[in-house]
Design an enzyme around this catalytic site. Structure first.
Site, PDB file in Angstrom:
ATOM      1  N   ASP A 144       0.857  -1.176   0.000  1.00  0.00           N
ATOM      2  CA  ASP A 144       0.000   0.000   0.000  1.00  0.00           C
ATOM      3  C   ASP A 144       0.898   1.231   0.000  1.00  0.00           C
ATOM      4  O   ASP A 144       2.100   1.154   0.260  1.00  0.00           O
ATOM      5  CB  ASP A 144      -0.968  -0.022   1.206  1.00  0.00           C
ATOM      6  N   TRP A 145       0.313   2.350  -0.275  1.00  0.00           N
ATOM      7  CA  TRP A 145       0.978   3.648  -0.430  1.00  0.00           C
ATOM      8  C   TRP A 145       2.012   3.912   0.684  1.00  0.00           C
ATOM      9  O   TRP A 145       1.631   4.225   1.816  1.00  0.00           O
ATOM     10  CB  TRP A 145      -0.116   4.705  -0.396  1.00  0.00           C
TER      11      TRP A 145
END
Ligand code: BGC
Length: 725
Positions: A259-260
């Site tokens: 994820d980011w």
């Protein structure tokens, strides 16, 4: 070796280390210097680029890099694209996986027509805490429902038929799905986003992992690792869940994207000293592509050269990424048609959004005021969400086009005629504490036959990092409801929200409550059709609604405890219990039950469920039996009920929940019509992890109910005796 694998292998053999690491990097947004990065083979993917930029970047990747490896473009296509569907939690309330599959197909068509290859969805985090803002993005509290909905969504995005491809296919015609956030993200302590999770392995395998496994079985091409730490190890560096369970046990052959920034966040977690260690840790655990942060790009080359990271780890990641690109046909520009945005917002897509919105709304209360008679000549429409095209779309709808939105006000004006509808918002926006406009709304209601109040949460109150500690209607809305109700006119609440709310004092004063979640582009038309009886409500709750925040987490599939609160006590006790028989697992100041249980939803007709019957009452652990019940529409209108199969294993070597959903079917019946609804129950439905963590059916007595909600009220269970062979 199949052709896809051999093509991936052939490419891999020609790649330099820098090119391999480039494939493992995903960049967000467009900047002019990215063109050169792509030209050097130092990027494999982008997210959040739209318009002409992806075409420029792709042309450079295909034509100006040494090996011509195309980029894969990702985007958060969570519940629709230009045409917005109800939020996923609302879609779950449809209890209709076929509809959800079709809805995802539509979203994929629109996204693909803008050049998108990959969506970061479905979110299949089981969530039992409505304070958590991201509960809106998933399918609620139940692993079985989330598994069915997650798999249907994967099939829809990837344009696979129901049940997936029969045989292994060399091509995936849709956009790649990405079940997320692997794993445990929905169990954040106190419902605060990104917070710590502690989940014992049995609960992990019984509750949080099954929806991911269902998505993998449905053919999901990618999986996203989560932000949270799970049992003291960040999910993005979690070898046990990523490498052992996902890649070894489930044989997942797609790739894992972080994820980011979650790779470098392992430093803040206190798990890695620096970005270099984070890169090694994430790759070792099984992350194949890094989203946004650049630990892989900055450090992997040196780590390999210094012998800290084996080349085999890099090659495994790149092999997986190339495989997905090949399966999607990205190497074959003809197979990926040129963007054609004309499908976006087409009449067929609007119709799809309408159907999804109709089936996602849940009728929670109706004291005979709904459906509204078409003869009404004066309808007051009140509330900050009656005419709010953007809020109606809900969170995570970055591409949603509010110009396509039909609001409740517009749709009701169409139904009754503009002259007969009086509109007064009462409060300007959901969170606004200013009550100065309430008197004008009260006046409008005083002169009307009925008041439709559209209240709830604006789109910005749910979604990522949008968690709440109070779950009542925000701003001056409770005051608005109370003052409007004081006119004595019948009040119908239409509530749009990204989560269950605590209704408290407003529930008794409403004559009807229609729960609309955030219903998307066609929400207004769907709500008007439901309120006027042109459509029949058929949604059921995918999550329990608490009476008070202090009850959270409250979910139907809880354990019994050694002192279960006695059934049937509806009132909160008035004093401190002194009699030991009252020392039970309950709060002193609130009823032990939820306000509305999982699986609950009313219709404009009534249904009677007959007793649950089994085709035999004794079986071995390997047998499949059939449970049947008759369902009759005993009301006066056509309508739908969701027949739900629940089981309970009352005695087991590791205790089991009081009920577990194992099947459901939405049935439409004419007035007076009956049908027999039946479910097959085999080892898949009865098995669980035993005390030694073996997945098996333990001999003994099982209880089974076919019912219209998780309380199974008034129905005695059928009993099945499972014996050793
Ligand atoms: C979210 C993901 C999302 C990603 C890309 C993250 O902040 O947690 O769910 O897919 O951003 O936008």
């Amino acid at each position: 070796m199949n052709p896809i694998d051999s093509q991936a292998e052939a490419l891999l053999n020609r790649m330099t280390l820098a090119e391999k690491i480039g494939q493992m990097r995903q960049i967000s947004g467009f900047a002019p210097d990215h063109v050169e990065t792509v030209r050097q083979g130092r990027a494999g993917s982008f997210l959040n680029v739209l318009g002409a930029d992806p075409e420029t970047l792709q042309r450079v990747a295909r034509q100006e890099t040494r090996l011509g490896i195309p980029l894969i473009f990702g985007r958060d296509v969570i519940h629709g694209f230009k045409t917005v569907l109800p939020i996923p939690l609302g879609q779950a309330a449809s209890f209709n996986p076929d509809l959800v599959r079709e809805a995802a197909q539509m979203a994929a068509r629109e996204a693909a027509s803008s050049g998108i290859h990959w969506t970061f969805a479905p979110m299949v985090d089981v969530a039992r805490d409505p304070r958590w803002g991201r509960i809106a993005e998933g399918y609620g509290e139940d692993p079985f429902l989330a598994s069915r909905m997650g798999a249907a969504t994967v099939e829809g995005f990837q344009q696979a038929p129901a049940g997936g491809y029969r045989r292994r296919t060399p091509a995936v015609p849709g956009i790649a799905a990405c079940p997320k956030h692997y794993v445990g993200y929905g169990a954040a302590e106190s419902g605060r986003d990104y917070n710590t999770t502690l989940i014992p392995e049995r609960t992990l395998r019984s509750v949080y992992l099954p929806p991911f496994q269902a998505c993998v079985k449905a053919g999901a091409l990618t999986v996203m690792s989560a932000f949270n730490e799970l049992n003291d190890i960040p999910a993005t560096g979690h070898q046990f869940t990523l490498r052992q369970i996902l890649k070894r046990e489930w044989r997942f052959r797609g790739f894992v994207v972080s994820d980011w920034g979650s790779v470098v966040e392992m430093i803040q977690h206190g798990y890695c000293a620096d970005a270099r260690e984070a890169a090694r840790t994430a790759l070792r655990a099984g992350v194949d592509m890094e989203m946004v942060s650049t630990a892989f790009a900055d450090h992997l080359e040196a780590l390999v050269t210094e012998g800290q990271v084996p080349m085999a780890w890099i090659e495994e990641a790149v092999r997986r990424i190339l495989r997905v690109k090949l399966l999607l046909g990205l190497f074959n520009p003809e197979r990926r048609s040129t963007p054609n945005p004309s499908v976006q917002g087409s009449p067929e897509h609007l119709q799809m959004a309408y159907r999804a919105a109709v089936e996602s709304c849940v009728l929670l209360k109706n004291e005979g005021v709904l459906p509204l008679p078409p003869s009404l000549r004066s309808v007051a429409v009140v509330g900050p969400l009656a005419d709010s095209p953007t809020d109606q779309l809900g969170c995570w709808a970055p591409d949603g086009d509010p110009r396509l939105t039909q609001t409740v006000l517009q749709a009701l004006q169409e139904c009754f005629g503009e002259a007969y509808v009086r509109y007064a918002p009462g409060v300007r926006s959901c969170r606004d504490p200013d009550s100065s406009q309430i008197p004008a709304a009260v006046d409008a209601v005083r002169n009307a036959e009925v008041a439709i109040l559209c209240v709830g949460e604006d789109a910005g109150l749910s979604g990522e990092a949008h968690c709440r500690a109070f779950l009542n209607l925000p701003g001056a809305q409770e005051q608005l409801v109370a003052e409007v109700a004081s006119t004595g006119r019948p009040v119908i609440l239409v509530i749009m929200a990204g989560r269950p709310l605590v209704l408290g004092p407003i529930l008794p004063i409403a004559r009807a409550v229609l729960w609309a979640w955030h219903p998307g582009t066609m929400g207004g038309a769907a709500i008007a059709a439901l309120l006027t009886g042109r459509e029949s409500p058929s949604g059921c709750l995918p999550v329990s609604f608490p009476r008070a925040v202090g009850q959270i987490p409250i979910y139907y599939n809880h354990k019994n405890t050694g002192r279960p609160a006695p059934a049937g006590i509806r009132e909160a006790p008035t004093g401190t219990p002194i009699d030991p028989k009252d020392f039970t697992a309950r709060h002193l100041d609130v009823d032990v039950t939820p306000e509305f249980p999982f699986g609950f939803g009313l219709s404009y007709t009534q249904f009677r469920y007959g007793p649950t019957r089994l085709d035999r009452t004794r079986a071995t652990a390997l047998d499949t039996i059939r449970a049947t019940a008759s369902v009759t529409n005993v009301g006066r209108q056509k309508g739908a009920t969701v027949a739900q199969l629940y089981i309970r294993d009352p005695v087991a070597s590791a205790t089991r929940p009081v009920r577990e959903l194992k099947g459901f079917q939405k049935i439409w019946l004419e007035p007076g019509q009956s049908c027999e609804v039946s479910f097959e129950i085999g080892p898949g439905e009865l098995a669980a992890y035993d005390a030694e963590m073996r997945w098996r059916v333990e001999p003994g007595r099982f209880l089974l109910w076919i019912a219209s909600d998780s309380t199974c009220a008034g129905l005695s269970p059928a009993e099945l005796d499972v014996r050793d062979m």
